[in-house]
Design an enzyme around this catalytic site. Structure first.
Site, PDB file in Angstrom:
ATOM      1  N   HIS A   1       0.820  -0.796   0.161  1.00  0.00           N
ATOM      2  CA  HIS A   1      -0.207  -0.089  -0.348  1.00  0.00           C
ATOM      3  C   HIS A   1       0.657   1.382  -0.334  1.00  0.00           C
ATOM      4  O   HIS A   1       0.217   2.198  -0.680  1.00  0.00           O
ATOM      5  CB  HIS A   1      -0.783   0.081   1.110  1.00  0.00           C
ATOM      6  CG  HIS A   1      -2.190  -0.989   0.848  1.00  0.00           C
ATOM      7  ND1 HIS A   1      -2.516  -1.726   1.958  1.00  0.00           N
ATOM      8  CD2 HIS A   1      -2.790  -1.326   0.192  1.00  0.00           C
ATOM      9  CE1 HIS A   1      -3.659  -2.336   1.159  1.00  0.00           C
ATOM     10  NE2 HIS A   1      -4.305  -1.881   0.231  1.00  0.00           N
TER      11      HIS A   1
ATOM     12  N   GLU B   1      -3.137 -18.372 -23.716  1.00  0.00           N
ATOM     13  CA  GLU B   1      -2.011 -18.840 -22.781  1.00  0.00           C
ATOM     14  C   GLU B   1      -1.380 -20.091 -22.847  1.00  0.00           C
ATOM     15  O   GLU B   1      -0.678 -20.231 -21.682  1.00  0.00           O
ATOM     16  CB  GLU B   1      -2.202 -18.267 -21.777  1.00  0.00           C
ATOM     17  CG  GLU B   1      -3.594 -18.304 -20.912  1.00  0.00           C
ATOM     18  CD  GLU B   1      -3.624 -17.031 -19.754  1.00  0.00           C
ATOM     19  OE1 GLU B   1      -3.209 -16.605 -19.700  1.00  0.00           O
ATOM     20  OE2 GLU B   1      -5.195 -17.380 -19.114  1.00  0.00           O
TER      21      GLU B   1
ATOM     22  N   ASP C   1       1.884 -16.294 -19.664  1.00  0.00           N
ATOM     23  CA  ASP C   1       1.831 -17.741 -19.112  1.00  0.00           C
ATOM     24  C   ASP C   1       2.331 -18.831 -20.233  1.00  0.00           C
ATOM     25  O   ASP C   1       2.836 -19.875 -20.228  1.00  0.00           O
ATOM     26  CB  ASP C   1       0.503 -18.180 -18.681  1.00  0.00           C
ATOM     27  CG  ASP C   1      -0.054 -17.760 -17.294  1.00  0.00           C
ATOM     28  OD1 ASP C   1       0.775 -18.161 -16.319  1.00  0.00           O
ATOM     29  OD2 ASP C   1      -0.994 -17.177 -17.015  1.00  0.00           O
TER      30      ASP C   1
ATOM     31  N   CYS D   1      -1.849  -9.325 -24.171  1.00  0.00           N
ATOM     32  CA  CYS D   1      -2.539  -8.571 -22.903  1.00  0.00           C
ATOM     33  C   CYS D   1      -0.785  -8.996 -21.809  1.00  0.00           C
ATOM     34  O   CYS D   1      -0.746  -8.619 -20.148  1.00  0.00           O
ATOM     35  CB  CYS D   1      -3.605  -8.398 -22.522  1.00  0.00           C
ATOM     36  SG  CYS D   1      -4.082 -10.185 -21.794  1.00  0.00           S
TER      37      CYS D   1
HETATM   38  C1  PEP Z   1      -0.864 -13.947 -19.186  1.00  0.00           C
HETATM   39  O1  PEP Z   1      -0.663 -14.987 -18.480  1.00  0.00           O
HETATM   40  O2  PEP Z   1      -0.150 -12.937 -19.933  1.00  0.00           O
HETATM   41  C2  PEP Z   1      -1.440 -12.600 -18.273  1.00  0.00           C
HETATM   42  C3  PEP Z   1      -1.958 -11.352 -18.796  1.00  0.00           C
HETATM   43  O3  PEP Z   1      -2.487 -13.473 -17.237  1.00  0.00           O
HETATM   44  P1  PEP Z   1      -1.768 -13.151 -15.818  1.00  0.00           P
HETATM   45  O4  PEP Z   1      -0.033 -12.619 -16.048  1.00  0.00           O
HETATM   46  O5  PEP Z   1      -2.576 -12.629 -14.903  1.00  0.00           O
HETATM   47  O6  PEP Z   1      -1.062 -14.889 -15.345  1.00  0.00           O
HETATM   48 MG    MG Z   2      -1.979 -15.801 -17.574  1.00  0.00          MG
END
Ligand code: PEP
Ligand code: MG
Length: 568
Positions: free
Chosen positions: A187, A429, A453, A500
């Site tokens: 925080h 992923e 992932d 992402c």
């Molecule tokens: C990913 O696996 O790239 C992803 C965006 O999900 P997380 O990082 O939340 O597993």
């Molecule tokens: Mg992921």
């Protein structure tokens, strides 16, 4: 030079103020009058509550509800009946003084939190310490150090800063701060980013190395601290600072401009968020939407499942604030490194290969349905798209979609409105999903590639294991080929393909991804303007050649070397 973890950007030069840790001297005493001790506790709790209410009000006015909620959580610790009972029974059974009983209870809680295999929960320890210190100081009648009284321009140096220290800081006079301990999701770090002051944590023994009055250079991005810099270092710092400020100004000029290459290829640049707290950053950095809302944070740091109503309110707030921009909300991705005590996932030999994300949702459908209902109900407030994580086969996708249909039907029956044309996508992923992406593309409206992932599963490298981190690279030729395959398969079926994972904001990856035809990139809000600037300097024709060349290379070293050379 000392290196720590930069948690809030910016470069500053200034005088240090070392905040000595006020050692609260507590002695264990045998007492005769239990009632007096218990009364002292009651009074201190009351005073502490008053102080917290005041801080909460101040933070609410200056930073809004989300930051103020940190102190709501402090009040919850303060009022936790388990805690109060624990202290009272220690006083009664052991006949010890209230301060010692509080100390023992705090230690008990801290040991329990420290043993948890979850960074986020471990970082809540500073919240617990903050609350207990407040109660003890109020019993002892000690003054609580008030950072709002600092009237010289200084860089604070402390073992750790509590969230209430950070919240009450006088922003005009605190140029930045450095601490021995702490992490990026504490925080304290969150407050530093809201205050927009550079901060570096995890510097181990910085309080021993620095004396009040020493001069410091702080680079909040790289995490570097220089103590009593030489003239040369100061000159270098001034140049860096000028560059940093110029870059910041230039980036500000990019606000409102399109994310488009010189020859007219447009990309959508969206933001990854963990909750409504991040909306401010999303807007400030001119994101074109939200490409990933990691909803698991709503489920963490609490004892019970969030209700449909609670979730609905969070989703509605995010969707409404972004409207008409798109908001992609990912359904629960718990498991792996993210644990939730009340879900009872249990210990697994390989949690990343285990009971995780959509697997839990398909197994415990009540959890999934509650979330889907909240999402659908919130969908009428803007442009929502739903995304399923960790899909590894067509069967899973079809099952998830059929549960979504079931929820829609039940809402129809109840006459509750929702967006009937809601778009549904999946994260790519897991390698098996990438391999059959040509099949999956026929059943969804979009793909978003999760490289965090995808890399770990493709190369068999645990994303959390430092020992093998050198093997974890988005430039791995196998990973790049899978990405290209997913983009081509998506386009073949006329759906858009985004990314992402962290690779989406990596400078040397962007020309490759653009050249492969990626349609959307989603990243931390603070990376957006930098990436837009880069895209606006590239030519689609040229990056297509680059990505073709890279796809013909065979090693990480070759690809990375080639890209670094181009991007120099
Ligand atoms: C990913 O696996 O790239 C992803 C965006 O999900 P997380 O990082 O939340 O597993
Ligand atoms: Mg992921």
């Amino acid at each position: 030079m000392i290196l720590g973890t930069g948690v809030s950007d910016g470069i500053v030069y200034g005088k240090a103020l070392v905040i000595e840790e006020e050692l609260i001297n507590i002695e264990k005493r045998q007492i005769d009058n239990i009632e007096i001790e218990q009364k002292k506790l009651q009074t201190a709790l009351k005073i502490s509550k008053g102080q917290l209410l005041e801080i909460r009000e101040r933070v609410l006015k200056e930073f809004g509800r989300d930051k103020a909620d940190i102190f709501q959580a402090h009040m919850m610790i303060l009022e936790d009946p388990e805690l109060i009972d624990n202290v009272n029974s220690k006083i009664k059974e052991k006949k010890i003084n209230v301060e010692w009983a509080l100390k023992e209870t705090a230690d008990q809680f801290i040991i329990m939190f420290e043993s948890m295999d979850n960074e986020y929960i471990r970082e809540r320890i500073s919240d617990i310490k903050d609350v207990f210190n407040r109660i003890i100081k109020n019993i002892l009648g000690q003054k609580i150090f008030d950072l709002s009284n600092i009237d010289d321009k200084v860089i604070l140096v402390a073992k750790d800063l509590t969230p209430s220290d950070t919240a009450t800081m006088n922003k005009k006079n605190v140029l930045g701060f450095v601490t021995n301990i702490g992490g990026g999701t504490s925080h304290t770090a969150i407050m530093a980013r809201s205050l927009e002051i550079p901060a570096i944590v995890g510097l181990r023994d910085i309080t021993k190395r620095v004396k009040t009055g020493d001069f410091l250079i702080l680079d909040g991005e790289s995490g570097k601290v220089i103590i009593n810099p030489t003239d040369e270092e100061i000159k270098e710092y001034e140049l860096l600072k000028a560059q940093y400020d110029k870059n910041k100004r230039e980036l500000k000029n990019i606000i409102g401009k399109e994310s488009i290459t010189i020859d007219g290829r447009k990309i959508e640049l969206a933001a990854n968020i963990g909750g409504p707290d991040d909306i401010l950053g999303v807007n400030e950095n001119d994101a074109e939407g939200i490409g990933l809302f990691r909803t698991e944070f709503i489920y963490m740091d609490r004892d019970t499942m969030p209700t449909e109503e609670e979730q609905f309110n969070v989703y509605k707030k995010v969707i409404q604030s972004l409207n008409p921009k798109p908001v992609i909300i990912r359904t629960l991705d718990i498991g792996g490194d993210k644990q939730v005590s009340y879900l009872k996932i249990g210990n697994e030999a390989n949690p990343f290969l285990g009971y995780r994300a959509i697997r839990i949702c398909l197994d415990q459908q009540n959890i999934f349905k509650t979330q889907l209902r909240a999402l659908l109900r919130a969908s009428i407030y803007g442009n929502l798209k739903i995304m399923f994580p960790m899909i590894s086969s067509l069967e899973e996708l079809l099952e998830a979609k059929s549960i979504l249909e079931e929820v829609k039907i039940s809402l129809d029956k109840q006459g509750i409105s929702y967006d009937h044309d809601i778009k549904v996508g999946i994260m790519i992923e897991v390698p098996s999903t990438a391999v059959i992406s040509h099949v999956l593309a026929r059943h969804v409206d979009f793909f978003s590639i999760g490289t965090n992932d995808l890399i770990q599963y493709t190369v068999a490298v645990d994303r959390m294991n430092e020992k093998i981190h050198h093997l974890y690279s988005p430039f791995n030729p196998a990973v790049l080929r899978l990405i290209k395959m997913v983009i081509d398969n998506g386009h073949e079926e006329n759906i858009w393909v985004g990314m992402c994972g962290e690779a989406a904001a990596k400078k040397e990856m962007i020309p490759i991804l653009l050249g492969m035809g990626i349609d959307e990139l989603s990243m931390s809000p603070t990376d957006i303007l930098e990436v837009r600037k880069l895209i606006r300097s590239l030519k689609y024709e040229y990056v297509r050649e680059i990505s073709e060349k890279v796809l013909n290379m065979s090693t990480v070293k070759e690809i990375e070397g080639y890209m670094k050379n181009i991007m120099k």
